[in-house]
Design a protein around this motif. Structure first.
Motif, PDB file in Angstrom:
ATOM      1  N   THR A   1       0.886  -1.164   0.020  1.00  0.00           N
ATOM      2  CA  THR A   1       0.023  -0.106  -0.140  1.00  0.00           C
ATOM      3  C   THR A   1       0.970   1.259  -0.135  1.00  0.00           C
ATOM      4  O   THR A   1       1.672   1.373   0.847  1.00  0.00           O
ATOM      5  CB  THR A   1      -1.047  -0.019   1.151  1.00  0.00           C
ATOM      6  OG1 THR A   1      -1.737  -1.101   1.411  1.00  0.00           O
ATOM      7  CG2 THR A   1      -1.792   1.198   1.288  1.00  0.00           C
TER       8      THR A   1
ATOM      9  N   GLY B   1      -3.402   4.941   1.330  1.00  0.00           N
ATOM     10  CA  GLY B   1      -4.511   3.875   0.868  1.00  0.00           C
ATOM     11  C   GLY B   1      -4.386   3.749  -0.597  1.00  0.00           C
ATOM     12  O   GLY B   1      -5.305   3.175  -1.088  1.00  0.00           O
TER      13      GLY B   1
ATOM     14  N   SER C   1      -5.019   3.367   6.939  1.00  0.00           N
ATOM     15  CA  SER C   1      -4.955   2.824   5.758  1.00  0.00           C
ATOM     16  C   SER C   1      -4.206   1.497   5.555  1.00  0.00           C
ATOM     17  O   SER C   1      -3.554   1.214   4.623  1.00  0.00           O
ATOM     18  CB  SER C   1      -4.581   3.734   4.654  1.00  0.00           C
ATOM     19  OG  SER C   1      -3.326   4.341   4.775  1.00  0.00           O
TER      20      SER C   1
ATOM     21  N   ASP D   1      -4.578  -1.298   2.711  1.00  0.00           N
ATOM     22  CA  ASP D   1      -5.660  -1.073   1.605  1.00  0.00           C
ATOM     23  C   ASP D   1      -5.582  -1.566   0.519  1.00  0.00           C
ATOM     24  O   ASP D   1      -6.710  -1.921  -0.263  1.00  0.00           O
ATOM     25  CB  ASP D   1      -5.763   0.553   1.646  1.00  0.00           C
ATOM     26  CG  ASP D   1      -6.714   1.075   2.929  1.00  0.00           C
ATOM     27  OD1 ASP D   1      -7.027   0.321   3.821  1.00  0.00           O
ATOM     28  OD2 ASP D   1      -6.791   2.403   2.933  1.00  0.00           O
TER      29      ASP D   1
ATOM     30  N   SER E   1      -8.735  -0.373   7.538  1.00  0.00           N
ATOM     31  CA  SER E   1      -8.229  -1.002   6.773  1.00  0.00           C
ATOM     32  C   SER E   1      -9.349  -1.420   5.758  1.00  0.00           C
ATOM     33  O   SER E   1     -10.120  -2.036   6.245  1.00  0.00           O
ATOM     34  CB  SER E   1      -7.343  -2.256   7.077  1.00  0.00           C
ATOM     35  OG  SER E   1      -6.994  -2.845   5.907  1.00  0.00           O
TER      36      SER E   1
END
Length: 172
Positions: free
Chosen positions: A52, A56, A93, A96, A126
């Motif tokens: 990631t 995100g 995030s 993500d 997440s």
């Protein structure tokens, strides 16, 4: 059973993880920059991996080549996902990218395998968490690298058993 692992990586961390997973599953290994639509289709189990990036985002090569995945016929295809992230720095995030990949392949009719527990992680949010578990294998090489080997080995074992793969999982 034919297994293909397709990954994106810039720093090399996710590439190293992908190599270990491919070795453990005795799978074909491809960087997303070299993958063709047929590579997503011509396997019994498709394993996708991405770090990631930013807050995100998919890794850059995945972003550039996402059309290749979107063009693939994945109806009924069994897909496993793995991702790397930093749950301390990017707590909102964490991994993500595999949540993003999850949504794309599910929209294409794929069946997700290889869900893992969220226990032992410390993050806030997440896109990869669904129904109280991760949609795939979540790894944090920045904050929990000491747990990586065990997590990879357990995930490979889970995939081998659930997919009835005619192989013996190798040490990750």
């Amino acid at each position: 059973m034919n297994v293909t692992v397709i990954f994106g990586s810039e720093s090399g961390t996710t590439k190293a993880i992908a190599k270990r997973i491919a070795a453990g599953l005795q799978a074909k290994l491809l960087d997303i920059t070299a993958a063709k639509t047929a590579d997503f289709e011509q396997c019994d189990l498709l394993v996708l991996g991405s770090p990631t990036y930013g807050i995100g985002d998919l890794q850059t090569d995945w972003e550039d080549r996402i059309g290749t995945l979107r063009n693939a016929t994945l109806t009924g295809k069994r897909v496993a996902l793995f991702g790397t992230g930093d749950q301390a720095t990017y707590a909102d995030s964490f991994v993500d990218a595999i949540g993003i990949l999850h949504d794309i392949v599910v929209e294409k009719g794929a069946v997700i395998v290889g869900h893992t527990s969220i226990e032992g992680y410390d993050y806030v949010a997440s896109l990869a968490e669904r129904d109280g578990r991760f949609v795939g294998l979540a790894l944090d090489e920045d904050g929990q690298s000491s747990k990586t080997e065990k997590r990879i080995a357990a995930w490979i074992d889970q995939l081998v058993k659930s997919e009835s793969l005619p192989i013996t999982a190798l040490s990750a």
